[in-house]
Design an enzyme around this catalytic site. Structure first.
Site, PDB file in Angstrom:
ATOM      1  N   LYS A   1       0.821  -1.216   0.000  1.00  0.00           N
ATOM      2  CA  LYS A   1       0.000   0.000   0.000  1.00  0.00           C
ATOM      3  C   LYS A   1       0.850   1.258   0.000  1.00  0.00           C
ATOM      4  CE  LYS A   1      -2.155  -1.046   3.718  1.00  0.00           C
ATOM      5  NZ  LYS A   1      -2.910  -0.683   4.914  1.00  0.00           N
TER       6      LYS A   1
ATOM      7  N   ARG B   1      -9.630   0.876  10.398  1.00  0.00           N
ATOM      8  CA  ARG B   1      -9.195  -0.523  10.519  1.00  0.00           C
ATOM      9  C   ARG B   1     -10.363  -1.447  10.846  1.00  0.00           C
ATOM     10  NH1 ARG B   1      -3.621  -1.371  10.978  1.00  0.00           N
ATOM     11  NH2 ARG B   1      -2.383   0.503  11.321  1.00  0.00           N
TER      12      ARG B   1
ATOM     13  N   ARG C   1      12.399 -10.377   4.934  1.00  0.00           N
ATOM     14  CA  ARG C   1      12.997  -9.046   5.092  1.00  0.00           C
ATOM     15  C   ARG C   1      14.065  -9.058   6.173  1.00  0.00           C
ATOM     16  NH1 ARG C   1       8.628  -4.421   5.435  1.00  0.00           N
ATOM     17  NH2 ARG C   1       8.103  -5.507   7.394  1.00  0.00           N
TER      18      ARG C   1
ATOM     19  N   ARG D   1      13.442  -8.523  12.033  1.00  0.00           N
ATOM     20  CA  ARG D   1      12.647  -7.885  13.073  1.00  0.00           C
ATOM     21  C   ARG D   1      11.603  -8.863  13.605  1.00  0.00           C
ATOM     22  NH1 ARG D   1      10.534  -2.338  10.482  1.00  0.00           N
ATOM     23  NH2 ARG D   1       9.168  -3.905   9.562  1.00  0.00           N
TER      24      ARG D   1
ATOM     25  N   ARG E   1      -0.635 -11.315  12.567  1.00  0.00           N
ATOM     26  CA  ARG E   1      -1.059 -10.018  12.013  1.00  0.00           C
ATOM     27  C   ARG E   1      -2.087 -10.210  10.902  1.00  0.00           C
ATOM     28  NH1 ARG E   1       4.354  -7.221  10.273  1.00  0.00           N
ATOM     29  NH2 ARG E   1       2.997  -5.475   9.747  1.00  0.00           N
TER      30      ARG E   1
END
Length: 210
Positions: A13, A88, A123, A156, A167
């Site tokens: 996004k 949200r 990542r 992370r 999530r």
């Protein structure tokens, strides 16, 4: 144009928001950014948000909505805005409607859970300078070492596979129902978010008539 960008974490996004922002010359309103700005400026709502954050609690809807309301009244939003990260939930969307804020279009960037996990779990971030890499899409020249400063690359906690799955579960439970909410209003446009970025951008701009 007043628009909302929907999509799971890692759907891309941010990239599309930046392109639309540049094309239409309207600001992107990110919930995280405006809460940080409110904290920094020391507004009454910012102080309220800080009290919850300092206690390790989520900032409640009424405070977030108040901060959003203040931000949308600023001069740079006169010709429109992009909301990224808000609403949200359906109660937040209803609160946005109750403010009298008209949303012209809602774009949902559709990416499969498997692809999201692939993107985020791969990542890596440099502990020293913050540069980002990806084990598959943008690997460093030396495994585990930053090209720029030779710092150690780490994953992370938010990018651990189990955390990404959690999530995604939260997204599906709380945020995905917004697709139905805005589809009933005839405002929802779904854009496939996998594959060539230029093609995703073309489809996104077509969806908003830009």
């Amino acid at each position: 144009m007043n628009m909302i960008l929907l999509g799971a974490p890692g759907a891309g996004k941010g990239t599309q928001a930046a392109i639309i922002c540049d094309k239409l010359k309207i600001p992107t309103i990110s919930t995280g950014n405006i809460i940080r700005a409110a904290l920094k400026s020391g507004t009454e709502l910012g102080r309220k948000a800080k009290s919850y954050m300092d206690a390790g609690q989520l900032v409640p809807d009424e405070v977030v909505i108040g901060i959003i309301r203040e931000r949308l009244q600023e001069k740079d939003c006169e010709n429109g805005f992009i909301l990224d990260g808000f609403p949200r939930t359906i109660p937040q969307a209803e609160a946005l409607d109750a403010m009298g804020i008209t949303i012209d279009t809602v774009v949902d960037i559709e990416v499969s859970d498997e692809e999201i996990i692939r993107r985020l779990s791969g990542r890596r971030v440099c502990e020293a300078c913050g540069a980002t890499y990806h084990v598959e899409f943008q690997p460093p020249k030396v495994e585990g070492q930053c090209d720029a400063c030779a710092g150690a690359l780490v994953q992370r906690k938010d990018d651990h596979t189990a955390t990404v799955r959690e999530r995604l579960n939260v997204y599906h439970e709380q945020t995905e129902p917004l697709k139905g909410y805005y589809a009933k209003q005839g405002k929802l446009h779904e854009v496939p978010g996998e594959g060539d970025i230029a093609e995703i951008t073309r489809l996104t701009l077509a969806a908003i008539g830009a």
